[in-house]
Scaffold this motif. Structure first.
Motif, PDB file in Angstrom:
ATOM      1  N   ARG A  98       3.618  -3.672 -10.580  1.00  0.00           N
ATOM      2  CA  ARG A  98       3.545  -4.325  -9.274  1.00  0.00           C
ATOM      3  C   ARG A  98       3.205  -3.336  -8.167  1.00  0.00           C
ATOM      4  O   ARG A  98       2.374  -3.614  -7.291  1.00  0.00           O
ATOM      5  N   LEU A  99       3.848  -2.156  -8.200  1.00  0.00           N
ATOM      6  CA  LEU A  99       3.618  -1.160  -7.146  1.00  0.00           C
ATOM      7  C   LEU A  99       2.209  -0.581  -7.215  1.00  0.00           C
ATOM      8  O   LEU A  99       1.597  -0.275  -6.189  1.00  0.00           O
ATOM      9  N   ILE A 100       1.689  -0.416  -8.442  1.00  0.00           N
ATOM     10  CA  ILE A 100       0.345   0.137  -8.599  1.00  0.00           C
ATOM     11  C   ILE A 100      -0.715  -0.953  -8.471  1.00  0.00           C
ATOM     12  O   ILE A 100      -1.747  -0.781  -7.823  1.00  0.00           O
ATOM     13  N   GLY A 101      -0.456  -2.103  -9.095  1.00  0.00           N
ATOM     14  CA  GLY A 101      -1.463  -3.160  -9.137  1.00  0.00           C
ATOM     15  C   GLY A 101      -1.581  -3.966  -7.857  1.00  0.00           C
ATOM     16  O   GLY A 101      -2.658  -4.499  -7.549  1.00  0.00           O
ATOM     17  N   PRO A 105      -3.340  -1.227  -3.792  1.00  0.00           N
ATOM     18  CA  PRO A 105      -4.537  -1.810  -3.166  1.00  0.00           C
ATOM     19  C   PRO A 105      -4.269  -2.379  -1.781  1.00  0.00           C
ATOM     20  O   PRO A 105      -5.114  -2.257  -0.882  1.00  0.00           O
ATOM     21  N   ILE A 106      -3.103  -2.999  -1.594  1.00  0.00           N
ATOM     22  CA  ILE A 106      -2.757  -3.512  -0.264  1.00  0.00           C
ATOM     23  C   ILE A 106      -2.717  -2.370   0.746  1.00  0.00           C
ATOM     24  O   ILE A 106      -3.220  -2.493   1.876  1.00  0.00           O
ATOM     25  N   SER A 107      -2.131  -1.241   0.336  1.00  0.00           N
ATOM     26  CA  SER A 107      -2.044  -0.082   1.237  1.00  0.00           C
ATOM     27  C   SER A 107      -3.426   0.472   1.565  1.00  0.00           C
ATOM     28  O   SER A 107      -3.729   0.781   2.728  1.00  0.00           O
ATOM     29  N   ILE A 108      -4.277   0.616   0.539  1.00  0.00           N
ATOM     30  CA  ILE A 108      -5.616   1.169   0.757  1.00  0.00           C
ATOM     31  C   ILE A 108      -6.425   0.271   1.690  1.00  0.00           C
ATOM     32  O   ILE A 108      -7.001   0.732   2.687  1.00  0.00           O
ATOM     33  N   PHE A 109      -6.441  -1.023   1.378  1.00  0.00           N
ATOM     34  CA  PHE A 109      -7.297  -1.907   2.168  1.00  0.00           C
ATOM     35  C   PHE A 109      -6.660  -2.263   3.508  1.00  0.00           C
ATOM     36  O   PHE A 109      -7.375  -2.563   4.473  1.00  0.00           O
ATOM     37  N   LEU A 129     -10.259   6.900   4.238  1.00  0.00           N
ATOM     38  CA  LEU A 129      -8.994   7.113   4.947  1.00  0.00           C
ATOM     39  C   LEU A 129      -7.847   6.438   4.207  1.00  0.00           C
ATOM     40  O   LEU A 129      -6.776   7.037   4.018  1.00  0.00           O
ATOM     41  N   GLY A 130      -8.059   5.201   3.767  1.00  0.00           N
ATOM     42  CA  GLY A 130      -7.023   4.485   3.038  1.00  0.00           C
ATOM     43  C   GLY A 130      -6.647   5.168   1.741  1.00  0.00           C
ATOM     44  O   GLY A 130      -5.468   5.272   1.391  1.00  0.00           O
ATOM     45  N   ALA A 131      -7.651   5.670   1.013  1.00  0.00           N
ATOM     46  CA  ALA A 131      -7.382   6.336  -0.264  1.00  0.00           C
ATOM     47  C   ALA A 131      -6.638   7.647  -0.076  1.00  0.00           C
ATOM     48  O   ALA A 131      -5.809   8.034  -0.910  1.00  0.00           O
ATOM     49  N   ILE A 132      -6.912   8.353   1.018  1.00  0.00           N
ATOM     50  CA  ILE A 132      -6.221   9.618   1.289  1.00  0.00           C
ATOM     51  C   ILE A 132      -4.750   9.375   1.637  1.00  0.00           C
ATOM     52  O   ILE A 132      -3.860  10.112   1.189  1.00  0.00           O
ATOM     53  N   LEU A 133      -4.488   8.338   2.416  1.00  0.00           N
ATOM     54  CA  LEU A 133      -3.132   8.116   2.933  1.00  0.00           C
ATOM     55  C   LEU A 133      -2.294   7.140   2.116  1.00  0.00           C
ATOM     56  O   LEU A 133      -1.090   7.065   2.306  1.00  0.00           O
ATOM     57  N   ALA A 134      -2.910   6.370   1.214  1.00  0.00           N
ATOM     58  CA  ALA A 134      -2.154   5.349   0.480  1.00  0.00           C
ATOM     59  C   ALA A 134      -1.169   5.911  -0.544  1.00  0.00           C
ATOM     60  O   ALA A 134      -0.059   5.383  -0.692  1.00  0.00           O
ATOM     61  N   PRO A 135      -1.522   6.979  -1.298  1.00  0.00           N
ATOM     62  CA  PRO A 135      -0.607   7.433  -2.357  1.00  0.00           C
ATOM     63  C   PRO A 135       0.719   7.947  -1.809  1.00  0.00           C
ATOM     64  O   PRO A 135       0.759   8.674  -0.821  1.00  0.00           O
ATOM     65  N   THR A 136       1.806   7.550  -2.457  1.00  0.00           N
ATOM     66  CA  THR A 136       3.100   8.149  -2.142  1.00  0.00           C
ATOM     67  C   THR A 136       3.190   9.493  -2.839  1.00  0.00           C
ATOM     68  O   THR A 136       2.446   9.772  -3.779  1.00  0.00           O
ATOM     69  N   ASP A 137       4.085  10.330  -2.390  1.00  0.00           N
ATOM     70  CA  ASP A 137       4.084  11.716  -2.829  1.00  0.00           C
ATOM     71  C   ASP A 137       5.131  11.974  -3.906  1.00  0.00           C
ATOM     72  O   ASP A 137       6.305  11.661  -3.715  1.00  0.00           O
ATOM     73  N   PRO A 138       4.733  12.568  -5.054  1.00  0.00           N
ATOM     74  CA  PRO A 138       5.709  12.895  -6.082  1.00  0.00           C
ATOM     75  C   PRO A 138       6.463  14.192  -5.810  1.00  0.00           C
ATOM     76  O   PRO A 138       7.461  14.482  -6.460  1.00  0.00           O
ATOM     77  N   VAL A 139       5.984  14.993  -4.854  1.00  0.00           N
ATOM     78  CA  VAL A 139       6.571  16.308  -4.593  1.00  0.00           C
ATOM     79  C   VAL A 139       7.733  16.210  -3.617  1.00  0.00           C
ATOM     80  O   VAL A 139       8.832  16.717  -3.869  1.00  0.00           O
ATOM     81  N   LEU A 140       7.508  15.541  -2.485  1.00  0.00           N
ATOM     82  CA  LEU A 140       8.517  15.479  -1.433  1.00  0.00           C
ATOM     83  C   LEU A 140       9.527  14.362  -1.650  1.00  0.00           C
ATOM     84  O   LEU A 140      10.477  14.236  -0.873  1.00  0.00           O
ATOM     85  N   ALA A 141       9.323  13.542  -2.690  1.00  0.00           N
ATOM     86  CA  ALA A 141      10.165  12.356  -2.875  1.00  0.00           C
ATOM     87  C   ALA A 141      11.273  12.570  -3.901  1.00  0.00           C
ATOM     88  O   ALA A 141      11.824  11.598  -4.418  1.00  0.00           O
ATOM     89  N   SER A 142      11.619  13.810  -4.218  1.00  0.00           N
ATOM     90  CA  SER A 142      12.615  14.057  -5.258  1.00  0.00           C
ATOM     91  C   SER A 142      13.974  13.435  -4.932  1.00  0.00           C
ATOM     92  O   SER A 142      14.724  13.042  -5.828  1.00  0.00           O
ATOM     93  N   VAL A 329       5.338  -4.705   4.171  1.00  0.00           N
ATOM     94  CA  VAL A 329       4.818  -6.028   3.813  1.00  0.00           C
ATOM     95  C   VAL A 329       4.224  -5.999   2.412  1.00  0.00           C
ATOM     96  O   VAL A 329       4.426  -6.930   1.609  1.00  0.00           O
ATOM     97  N   GLY A 330       3.492  -4.927   2.091  1.00  0.00           N
ATOM     98  CA  GLY A 330       2.935  -4.794   0.748  1.00  0.00           C
ATOM     99  C   GLY A 330       4.010  -4.735  -0.313  1.00  0.00           C
ATOM    100  O   GLY A 330       3.880  -5.345  -1.395  1.00  0.00           O
ATOM    101  N   ALA A 331       5.087  -3.999  -0.061  1.00  0.00           N
ATOM    102  CA  ALA A 331       6.197  -3.925  -1.017  1.00  0.00           C
ATOM    103  C   ALA A 331       6.874  -5.282  -1.171  1.00  0.00           C
ATOM    104  O   ALA A 331       7.269  -5.679  -2.275  1.00  0.00           O
ATOM    105  N   TRP A 332       7.019  -5.990  -0.062  1.00  0.00           N
ATOM    106  CA  TRP A 332       7.630  -7.323  -0.095  1.00  0.00           C
ATOM    107  C   TRP A 332       6.795  -8.272  -0.964  1.00  0.00           C
ATOM    108  O   TRP A 332       7.319  -8.974  -1.834  1.00  0.00           O
ATOM    109  N   ILE A 333       5.488  -8.274  -0.733  1.00  0.00           N
ATOM    110  CA  ILE A 333       4.593  -9.133  -1.526  1.00  0.00           C
ATOM    111  C   ILE A 333       4.627  -8.728  -2.999  1.00  0.00           C
ATOM    112  O   ILE A 333       4.687  -9.590  -3.899  1.00  0.00           O
ATOM    113  N   SER A 334       4.621  -7.440  -3.253  1.00  0.00           N
ATOM    114  CA  SER A 334       4.549  -6.934  -4.631  1.00  0.00           C
ATOM    115  C   SER A 334       5.801  -7.234  -5.445  1.00  0.00           C
ATOM    116  O   SER A 334       5.738  -7.290  -6.677  1.00  0.00           O
TER     117      SER A 334
END
Length: 433
Positions: A98-101, A105-109, A129-142, A329-334
């Motif tokens: 759900r988060l990836i699928g 995409p909701i975040s990117i678009f 711009l969307g592709a650069i900023l959409a990914p969440t970070d695996p490094v800072l999210a420990s 909103v994207g997380a809520w929908i997902s």
């Protein structure tokens, strides 16, 4: 005159000593270690002692930033893979799908719409711009990820698997934006983008992650039956697995980040002695923490007051929309209709769904994609615009999420998370054997 390099070593050594010895107190405060590193990086940069000179006299070495962040991300996504012990079944990974699928995409678009209609970009630039900023970070999210291989919490699992995967799966859209920068006529490259950058690269990343990791585990097991490796050297098998998987996947034009994450999953499931994977995880997590220090110091050192102010209005618009509208909103929908794995008759807690929306931490992954875009055609006024929006968004994320993650996760553990007696025991999985 003392060499600046020697002074840098002194400052970094002092910083590591302070944060290590003070970690017991710092971890109880509503701030993250990354926030401390960011402040120190600013002090060491052009507005302070000028000891870190990645940016000086109008010259910005984006290639150094790209290579540093690239290595940090591959180490971190491998760590994410090693932490996950869930069976590789769709039901167990429903939240990840759900988060990836949906959410990604909701975040990117969503960000692309902001770029197109509010920032004056064309569609290709806005998608970049969307592709650069959409990914969440695996490094800072420990702080919000799985704590160990026995942790089966749905929120932590979702954020861990999302962070491990979306740093790879944003790449097709980064390539889309780069293709658009070079050729505005999409008809000239769109079919190739679908075939190579979307389908082939993802499939190759998955396949190579499985093959390389299985091969290394098999070789390791066979050789160590005859003669054990030196105990001090054995942990370096993890680094070799990361580097070989990443490079071999890139050789066949696959997504190395995806390959490395899959390799972590495979290694976790392939050793009959689970202590081997646990030892790798402990070693990699230490490396990851050290790399985090260097990366956030670099981020702090490249910040400049004038361009941040110039693009402040645009950056603030992006920050507000991505953190308070698009991601929530994207997380809520997902997560509509989502049931926790350990409680199939009870829907995901309402506040857990909002926490998925809040913990969209931006960081090193976005820095990497930005630096990669700089080296592949992003330049001029557009480069400045996307660059300073990205830097500002990451800085705000480090501050906001750094302050909120500890109290929010403590509140979540007390009030929402299943208690240990209610949580499902970790599964024994051997899908790759």
């Amino acid at each position: 005159m003392v060499d600046i390099y020697i002074i840098d070593l002194f400052v970094i050594g002092l910083l590591l000593l302070v944060v290590t010895l003070g970690s017991g107190w710092i971890s109880r405060l509503p701030l993250s270690f990354a926030l401390i590193y960011l402040v120190v990086g600013i002090i060491l940069g052009p507005y302070g002692f000028e000891l870190i000179q990645l940016r000086r006299e109008g010259v910005f070495n984006a290639e150094v930033l790209e290579r540093v962040t690239e290595f940090v991300v591959i180490v971190s996504v491998y760590s994410c893979g090693l932490k996950i012990v869930r069976p590789l079944q769709l039901g167990a990974w429903d939240i990840t799908a759900r988060l990836i699928g949906f959410l990604m995409p909701i975040s990117i678009f969503g960000l692309a719409l902001v770029g197109k209609f509010f920032l004056g970009m064309d569609w290709g630039e806005a998608i970049l711009l969307g592709a650069i900023l959409a990914p969440t970070d695996p490094v800072l999210a420990s702080e919000v990820q799985l704590t160990d291989t026995h942790d089966q919490d749905e929120l932590r699992f979702g954020l861990t698997s999302e962070g491990g995967l979306n740093d790879a799966l944003a790449f097709p859209f980064v390539y889309f934006g780069i293709h658009s920068l070079k050729d505005k006529n999409w008809d000239n490259w769109f079919k190739q983008w679908v075939a190579v950058d979307l389908i082939w690269a993802i499939a190759a990343g998955i396949v190579m992650g499985i093959i390389v990791a299985k091969a290394i585990v098999w070789i390791d097991t066979k050789i160590q039956k005859r003669r054990h490796a030196d105990e001090l050297m054995e942990d370096f098998i993890a680094i070799s697995t990361i580097l070989l998987t990443y490079s071999l996947t890139e050789f066949v034009n696959g997504y190395g980040f995806l390959g490395v994450f899959v390799a972590g999953l495979v290694v976790q499931r392939s050793y009959k002695n689970s202590e081997k994977a646990l030892a790798q995880l402990e070693f990699i997590e230490r490396i990851e923490k050290l790399l985090e220090v260097g990366t956030i110091l670099l981020l702090g050192s490249i910040l400049l007051y004038k361009p941040m102010v110039t693009y402040a209005t645009q950056s603030l618009l992006v920050v507000v929309l991505v953190f308070f509208v698009i991601r929530p909103v994207g997380a809520w929908i997902s997560t509509i209709g989502k049931y926790p794995v350990d409680s199939p008759r009870k829907k995901l807690h309402l506040r857990t769904r909002w926490l998925f929306g809040w913990f969209g931490i931006r960081g090193v992954g976005s820095l990497y994609y930005l630096a990669y875009a700089f080296g592949n055609g992003l330049k001029g006024e557009l480069g400045e615009q996307i660059g300073w929006i990205t830097y500002t968004t990451i800085v705000v994320s480090v501050i906001m999420h750094g302050i909120s993650s500890t109290p929010l996760m403590n509140w979540y553990e007390r009030n929402i998370a299943p208690k240990p007696r209610d949580a499902s025991p970790p599964a024994t999985v051997n899908e790759f054997e």
